[in-house]
Design an enzyme around this catalytic site. Structure first.
Site, mmCIF file in Angstrom:
data_model
loop_
_atom_site.group_PDB
_atom_site.id
_atom_site.type_symbol
_atom_site.label_atom_id
_atom_site.label_comp_id
_atom_site.label_asym_id
_atom_site.label_seq_id
_atom_site.Cartn_x
_atom_site.Cartn_y
_atom_site.Cartn_z
ATOM 1 C CB SER A 24 -43.024 12.577 6.008
ATOM 2 O OG SER A 24 -41.603 12.431 6.004
ATOM 3 C CE LYS A 40 -41.608 8.468 6.881
ATOM 4 N NZ LYS A 40 -40.257 9.304 6.429
#
Length: 206
Positions: free
Chosen positions: A126, A164
């Site tokens: 991701s 993230k």
């Protein structure tokens, strides 16, 4: 910084080391002079004093064999960090706890932009467009404080640990991926959410 030795100083140091290893005691200045072809003891003392000034040995006062070698620092060790690799994390447990350590790895300190405290293995892609790939070991600088735009290590939903980019504007907090096909994570304030640290760098997975 290590000061360079002259050829004569290197030979004297090697002789002292060999005698210490063989006899368990240092040679006298006279013995060093005899081995090095230096009949003048004052010349020998000058070289030995230079070795002391360069941090290679210590001369103990009032002792005939009072030369003691200084442990030489390993230049590789000075550039190496030992970091714990954190394994699976259970709900409610701190990220960095002894029970979670799989093993320790020795890695170059120059790989990291911040001082790392531990490593975690990346599962998934991701953050591929950030250069963080599946199987990489991400180094984390442990801190609960982060700013908008920083790449963070966060705990969401109790037991999920994720890397993230942090979006934090006013009361809005989002964890943004950087790879096609992935959606932002919007932490639920009623669930277990915490910033565990900042991205400090990575060790490329094999």
């Amino acid at each position: 910084m290590t000061l360079q030795l002259t050829s004569r100083q290197s030979n004297i140091l090697a002789f002292i080391r060999a005698r210490l290893e063989r006899d368990g005691e240092a040679p006298t200045l006279e013995e060093i002079g005899l081995a090095m072809g230096l009949p003048n003891v004052s010349a020998v003392l000058k070289h030995v004093r230079s070795l002391e000034a360069k941090g290679r040995l210590v001369i103990e006062a009032n002792r005939a064999r009072g030369i003691r070698l200084v442990q030489e620092a390993d230049p590789l060790a000075a550039d190496t960090l030992e970091l714990p690799l954190i394994g699976r994390i259970a709900a409610g447990e701190p990220i960095f706890s002894e029970s979670r350590v799989e093993r320790s790895l020795h890695v170059s300190r120059w790989l990291f932009r911040l001082k790392p405290d531990y490593l975690v293995r990346v599962i998934g892609d991701s953050m591929r467009d950030e250069g963080i790939l599946d199987g990489d070991l991400v180094a984390v600088h442990a801190t609960p404080v982060a700013r908008h735009g920083q790449v963070v290590a966060a705990r969401v939903e109790g037991e999920r640990f994720t890397i993230k980019r942090l979006y934090w504007q006013g009361d809005v907090i989002r964890l943004l991926p950087n790879s096609p096909g992935y959606q932002p994570i919007d932490p639920d304030p009623t669930e277990d959410f915490a910033i565990e640290g900042l991205f400090a760098g990575l060790v490329r997975g094999s």
